[in-house]
Design a protein around this motif. Structure first.
Motif, mmCIF file in Angstrom:
data_model
loop_
_atom_site.group_PDB
_atom_site.id
_atom_site.type_symbol
_atom_site.label_atom_id
_atom_site.label_comp_id
_atom_site.label_asym_id
_atom_site.label_seq_id
_atom_site.Cartn_x
_atom_site.Cartn_y
_atom_site.Cartn_z
ATOM 1 N N ALA A 178 8.019 -6.582 11.057
ATOM 2 C CA ALA A 178 7.884 -5.137 11.249
ATOM 3 C C ALA A 178 6.679 -4.633 10.465
ATOM 4 O O ALA A 178 6.306 -5.212 9.437
ATOM 5 N N VAL A 179 6.082 -3.563 10.975
ATOM 6 C CA VAL A 179 4.980 -2.885 10.291
ATOM 7 C C VAL A 179 5.357 -1.432 10.102
ATOM 8 O O VAL A 179 5.752 -0.746 11.064
ATOM 9 N N VAL A 180 5.266 -0.956 8.861
ATOM 10 C CA VAL A 180 5.433 0.470 8.566
ATOM 11 C C VAL A 180 4.027 1.018 8.365
ATOM 12 O O VAL A 180 3.338 0.666 7.405
ATOM 13 N N LEU A 181 3.585 1.864 9.278
ATOM 14 C CA LEU A 181 2.196 2.317 9.312
ATOM 15 C C LEU A 181 2.090 3.803 8.992
ATOM 16 O O LEU A 181 2.653 4.646 9.705
ATOM 17 N N ASP A 182 1.360 4.108 7.915
ATOM 18 C CA ASP A 182 1.018 5.491 7.607
ATOM 19 C C ASP A 182 -0.158 5.880 8.501
ATOM 20 O O ASP A 182 -1.225 5.263 8.434
ATOM 21 N N LEU A 183 0.036 6.886 9.335
ATOM 22 C CA LEU A 183 -0.997 7.244 10.310
ATOM 23 C C LEU A 183 -2.220 7.892 9.682
ATOM 24 O O LEU A 183 -3.263 8.000 10.326
ATOM 25 N N ARG A 184 -2.124 8.326 8.443
ATOM 26 C CA ARG A 184 -3.252 9.015 7.821
ATOM 27 C C ARG A 184 -4.183 8.026 7.125
ATOM 28 O O ARG A 184 -4.445 8.115 5.933
ATOM 29 N N ILE A 200 3.577 -3.087 4.994
ATOM 30 C CA ILE A 200 3.382 -1.652 4.780
ATOM 31 C C ILE A 200 1.882 -1.386 4.751
ATOM 32 O O ILE A 200 1.149 -2.003 3.987
ATOM 33 N N VAL A 201 1.445 -0.457 5.600
ATOM 34 C CA VAL A 201 0.018 -0.153 5.710
ATOM 35 C C VAL A 201 -0.200 1.309 5.341
ATOM 36 O O VAL A 201 0.293 2.218 6.025
ATOM 37 N N ALA A 202 -0.937 1.536 4.248
ATOM 38 C CA ALA A 202 -1.213 2.901 3.795
ATOM 39 C C ALA A 202 -2.373 2.870 2.821
ATOM 40 O O ALA A 202 -2.515 1.915 2.059
ATOM 41 N N ASP A 203 -3.226 3.902 2.849
ATOM 42 C CA ASP A 203 -4.306 3.974 1.867
ATOM 43 C C ASP A 203 -3.969 4.915 0.720
ATOM 44 O O ASP A 203 -4.790 5.158 -0.163
ATOM 45 N N ASP A 204 -2.744 5.438 0.708
ATOM 46 C CA ASP A 204 -2.228 6.242 -0.395
ATOM 47 C C ASP A 204 -1.513 5.291 -1.355
ATOM 48 O O ASP A 204 -0.413 4.800 -1.065
ATOM 49 N N ALA A 205 -2.133 4.999 -2.489
ATOM 50 C CA ALA A 205 -1.601 3.987 -3.408
ATOM 51 C C ALA A 205 -0.201 4.325 -3.906
ATOM 52 O O ALA A 205 0.658 3.446 -4.014
ATOM 53 N N ALA A 206 0.039 5.595 -4.199
ATOM 54 C CA ALA A 206 1.359 5.999 -4.705
ATOM 55 C C ALA A 206 2.430 5.806 -3.642
ATOM 56 O O ALA A 206 3.527 5.305 -3.923
ATOM 57 N N PHE A 207 2.120 6.202 -2.405
ATOM 58 C CA PHE A 207 3.074 6.041 -1.301
ATOM 59 C C PHE A 207 3.339 4.564 -1.050
ATOM 60 O O PHE A 207 4.487 4.143 -0.852
ATOM 61 N N LEU A 208 2.273 3.765 -1.067
ATOM 62 C CA LEU A 208 2.394 2.331 -0.828
ATOM 63 C C LEU A 208 3.299 1.679 -1.876
ATOM 64 O O LEU A 208 4.203 0.910 -1.549
ATOM 65 N N SER A 209 3.074 2.026 -3.143
ATOM 66 C CA SER A 209 3.857 1.441 -4.227
ATOM 67 C C SER A 209 5.323 1.863 -4.153
ATOM 68 O O SER A 209 6.232 1.037 -4.327
#
Length: 240
Positions: free
Chosen positions: A168-174, A126-135
């Protein structure tokens, strides 16, 4: 899905007993009572593991195992036998059976083998810089039995891809300061075969039309997306 197991034996009592045992360990068992039934189940569904008796009416467990591996080469199969036919055991091991256990099965040995299949399951990154979304996403996938890795930046994600080889990679585009197309292309360069799932409301621009044509993206989800939809996509990926 990632903790699903098919238990195959023409002794229905044995199937019920083993199902109860593995269920207590957090597995989701399904039963089949012949080699033919088991092969058809594998054709329709993906399982993390199959536990199957060798000696059954119709096609035996070794032949059923060979048919299963032709359908799903990465699937882990543990065979059981009350007989000590060396040629049968050697044939099964040569074809790639994870283990041939003697019956009556020693439960500690069986559970150890199942634990080994879990170690062989490729994780989801899981790739995201939003800590809450990542968690939140990590907790949801963990509850469904998926092994997970996390990365808070594209650079971290690329290093993880090289070291861990996720399925698999789940990528947050933001991701801050990075164009969506650049993130996708960078991931594909490091891991061409990974199943890439994009999540955001943003549509990729036409700078890279191959993104929209599906050659680089497995699926795209728009926030907020139903959690069940992501699980459905991942189940399809891991079943293939």
């Amino acid at each position: 899905m990632s903790r699903s197991i098919l238990i195959v034996d023409d002794d229905r009592h044995m199937v019920r007993t083993l199902s109860d045992i593995v269920r207590l360990q957090g597995w989701n068992p399904e039963g089949a009572h012949s080699g033919e039934e088991a092969v058809e189940a594998v054709r329709k569904n993906g399982y993390q593991a199959v536990l199957m008796d060798v000696r059954m009416a119709g096609i035996n467990g070794v032949d059923a195992f060979k048919a299963m591996k032709a359908l799903r080469p990465e699937m882990k199969v543990i065979l059981m036998t009350a007989y000590t036919a060396a040629d049968i055991i050697a044939d099964a091991e040569r074809e790639g059976a994870l283990k041939v256990l003697s019956k009556p099965v020693v439960l500690s040995g069986l559970l150890e083998m199942l634990e080994q299949t879990e170690k062989n399951v490729k994780p989801v990154l899981i790739v995201a810089d939003d800590a809450a979304f990542l968690s939140k996403l990590r907790d949801m996938l963990t509850e469904r039995g998926y092994a997970t890795l996390i990365a808070a930046s594209l650079n971290d994600a690329l290093v993880t891809l090289e070291q861990k080889s996720p399925a698999a990679v789940v990528l947050d585009l933001r991701l801050d300061g990075i164009q969506p197309e650049d993130s996708v292309v960078a991931i594909r360069r490091v891991s061409p075969g990974v199943a890439l799932i994009l999540c955001n409301g943003r549509t990729c621009k036409a700078d890279h039309p191959e993104l929209l044509e599906g050659r680089l993206i497995h699926a795209s989800l728009q926030k907020p997306f139903p959690p069940a939809r992501l699980i459905e996509i991942l189940d399809e990926i891991f079943a293939s």
